[in-house]
Design a protein around this motif. Structure first.
Motif, short mmCIF file in Angstrom:
data_model
loop_
_atom_site.label_atom_id
_atom_site.label_comp_id
_atom_site.label_asym_id
_atom_site.label_seq_id
_atom_site.Cartn_x
_atom_site.Cartn_y
_atom_site.Cartn_z
N LEU A 52 -1.59 -4.35 14.83
CA LEU A 52 -0.77 -3.35 15.53
C LEU A 52 0.63 -3.28 14.94
CD1 LEU A 52 -1.47 -3.48 19.38
CD2 LEU A 52 -1.80 -1.57 17.82
N ASP A 53 1.20 -4.45 14.61
CA ASP A 53 2.54 -4.47 14.00
C ASP A 53 2.54 -3.67 12.70
OD1 ASP A 53 3.52 -6.04 15.97
OD2 ASP A 53 3.52 -7.91 14.81
N PHE A 54 1.50 -3.90 11.89
CA PHE A 54 1.39 -3.23 10.59
C PHE A 54 1.29 -1.71 10.78
CE2 PHE A 54 -1.62 -2.08 6.98
CZ PHE A 54 -0.61 -2.00 6.02
N VAL A 55 0.38 -1.32 11.66
CA VAL A 55 0.14 0.11 11.88
C VAL A 55 1.38 0.77 12.50
CG1 VAL A 55 -1.22 1.77 13.21
CG2 VAL A 55 -2.36 -0.10 12.01
N THR A 56 1.96 0.10 13.48
CA THR A 56 3.13 0.67 14.16
C THR A 56 4.30 0.84 13.18
OG1 THR A 56 2.43 -0.48 16.15
CG2 THR A 56 4.64 0.40 16.16
N GLU A 57 4.46 -0.16 12.31
CA GLU A 57 5.54 -0.08 11.32
C GLU A 57 5.33 1.12 10.38
OE1 GLU A 57 5.98 -3.60 8.96
OE2 GLU A 57 7.66 -2.76 7.82
N LEU A 58 4.10 1.28 9.91
CA LEU A 58 3.81 2.40 9.00
C LEU A 58 4.00 3.74 9.72
CD1 LEU A 58 0.63 1.20 7.03
CD2 LEU A 58 3.01 1.09 6.32
N LYS A 112 7.80 4.42 10.37
CA LYS A 112 8.57 4.73 9.15
C LYS A 112 8.10 5.99 8.45
CE LYS A 112 10.22 0.09 8.15
NZ LYS A 112 10.07 -1.11 7.33
N GLY A 113 7.07 6.60 9.03
CA GLY A 113 6.59 7.87 8.46
C GLY A 113 5.64 7.73 7.30
N PHE A 114 5.20 6.50 7.02
CA PHE A 114 4.25 6.30 5.93
C PHE A 114 2.81 6.58 6.38
CE2 PHE A 114 7.66 3.33 4.47
CZ PHE A 114 8.02 4.06 3.36
N MET A 115 2.63 6.56 7.69
CA MET A 115 1.29 6.80 8.23
C MET A 115 1.39 7.92 9.26
SD MET A 115 -1.20 4.06 10.15
CE MET A 115 -1.90 3.25 8.73
N ILE A 151 0.83 -1.21 0.00
CA ILE A 151 0.00 0.00 0.00
C ILE A 151 0.86 1.26 0.00
CG2 ILE A 151 -0.32 0.24 2.52
CD1 ILE A 151 -3.35 0.83 1.76
N ILE A 152 2.06 1.17 0.57
CA ILE A 152 2.92 2.36 0.61
C ILE A 152 3.56 2.65 -0.75
CG2 ILE A 152 3.40 2.15 3.07
CD1 ILE A 152 6.14 1.01 2.33
N LYS A 153 3.37 1.74 -1.70
CA LYS A 153 3.91 1.97 -3.05
C LYS A 153 2.93 2.75 -3.93
CE LYS A 153 6.82 -2.16 -2.92
NZ LYS A 153 8.14 -1.57 -2.93
N ILE A 154 1.70 2.89 -3.46
CA ILE A 154 0.75 3.66 -4.27
C ILE A 154 0.28 4.94 -3.57
CG2 ILE A 154 -0.06 1.75 -5.70
CD1 ILE A 154 -2.48 1.49 -3.87
N PHE A 155 0.56 5.04 -2.27
CA PHE A 155 0.26 6.29 -1.56
C PHE A 155 1.53 6.80 -0.90
CE2 PHE A 155 -3.90 3.96 -1.16
CZ PHE A 155 -4.61 4.78 -2.01
N ASP A 156 1.72 8.11 -0.95
CA ASP A 156 2.91 8.68 -0.31
C ASP A 156 2.73 8.73 1.20
OD1 ASP A 156 4.45 9.39 -2.70
OD2 ASP A 156 2.72 10.66 -3.11
N LYS A 157 1.50 8.92 1.61
CA LYS A 157 1.23 9.03 3.05
C LYS A 157 -0.20 8.58 3.34
CE LYS A 157 3.44 11.77 5.72
NZ LYS A 157 4.63 11.61 6.57
N ILE A 158 -0.35 7.85 4.43
CA ILE A 158 -1.67 7.39 4.85
C ILE A 158 -2.05 8.13 6.13
CG2 ILE A 158 -2.91 5.39 5.80
CD1 ILE A 158 -1.04 3.69 3.93
N LEU A 159 -3.23 8.69 6.12
CA LEU A 159 -3.70 9.45 7.28
C LEU A 159 -4.79 8.66 8.01
CD1 LEU A 159 -4.11 13.01 5.64
CD2 LEU A 159 -2.02 11.86 6.35
N ILE A 160 -4.68 8.64 9.32
CA ILE A 160 -5.75 8.01 10.12
C ILE A 160 -6.05 8.91 11.33
CG2 ILE A 160 -5.23 5.62 9.47
CD1 ILE A 160 -3.91 5.31 12.28
#
Lengths: 75, 187
Positions: free
Chosen positions: B46-52, B55-58, B23-32
């Motif tokens: 949680l692992d997925f969200v924490t990683e994003l 790393k500044g992707f989210m 998903i990070i290859k098609i969006f520059d940033k994900i906002l939640i």
């Protein structure tokens, strides 16, 4: 993709309700405590995981795990 | 810069997908919004969200009076129009964030889809569902496909991992889009 039309979205909703009913493991669902059973029945009819999770007293993710255990697809 | 605002239900489903990191290859940033985090509890999501996030992707977006006002307006519309299903905080704040920061909205929520149809001026942003995200992975060649069978395998993988069923309408539309894209690639 192009946006869905009114007719397409209506058809998708009707199809979703039908497929949730058909694929649900009703034997598993009937054995659940009342709160969880009612939450799954609500989800099967509406496809709304948020209200279903509140009926069950669960977080949305916990309810999602219950949905999967009950064989109910998200649509 | 391409931004996406994700709602809780999409994110929880997507976290189960074997190719979730794409998903990070098609969006520059994900906002939640923080509402999303409240609904998550398991290690995997949680692992997925924490990683994003790390790393500044989210980015966790603080809600202001502007998003609160948008949310109230959309909920009021949904309440007053019987054609619109109930709208909840998990998705309405995703829409409010999208309106404020001009992002794509990613959700499976039917209330948002109906609002987009009946009140297009209230939601001018594109609303994507998982099938649209999968299509974008194909179109951006994040997942390489040579033919329609390869593309349909991606949909099948997602369905298996997430226990999500796609309607025949969505499958047909996906096929048509991929066929068109393949034709353009080969011409």
């Amino acid at each position: 993709m192009n946006e869905l039309s009114i007719e397409e979205l209506k058809a998708i909703e009707e199809w979703g309700r039908r497929v949730r009913r058909e694929k649900a493991n009703w034997e598993f669902i009937r054995k659940l405590p009342s709160k969880l059973r009612r939450a799954l029945e609500y989800y099967i009819e509406t496809g709304d995981p948020y209200v279903a999770s509140r009926i069950a007293g669960l977080k949305v993710e916990e309810f999602n795990e219950l949905r999967i255990k009950a064989g109910v697809p998200s649509t | 810069m391409r931004l996406a605002s994700l709602d809780t239900c999409f994110l929880i489903d997507w976290a189960l997908y074997r190719r979730r990191n794409y998903i990070i290859k098609i969006f520059d940033k994900i906002l939640i919004s923080e509402h999303v985090l409240r609904e998550i509890y398991s290690g995997k999501t949680l692992d997925f969200v924490t990683e994003l996030l790390s790393k500044g992707f989210m980015t966790l977006i603080p809600l202001t009076s502007q998003e609160e006002e948008i949310a109230r307006r959309l909920i009021t519309i949904a309440l007053s129009d019987p054609r619109i299903p109930e709208l909840h905080e998990t998705e309405v704040y995703a829409v409010a964030i999208a309106l404020t920061y001009n992002t794509i909205i990613v959700t499976e929520n039917k209330a948002v889809l109906w609002l987009k149809i009946y009140y297009p001026n209230e939601i001018p942003q594109p609303v994507w569902r998982s099938i649209d995200v999968l299509l974008e992975l194909v179109k951006k060649s994040v997942i390489k496909v040579n033919n329609i069978e390869d593309a349909l395998k991606i949909v099948e993988e997602y369905s298996i991992d997430v226990k999500h069923s796609f309607s025949h309408i969505d499958i047909r539309r996906f096929q048509e889009e991929v066929m068109l894209w393949l034709t353009q690639q080969n011409s």
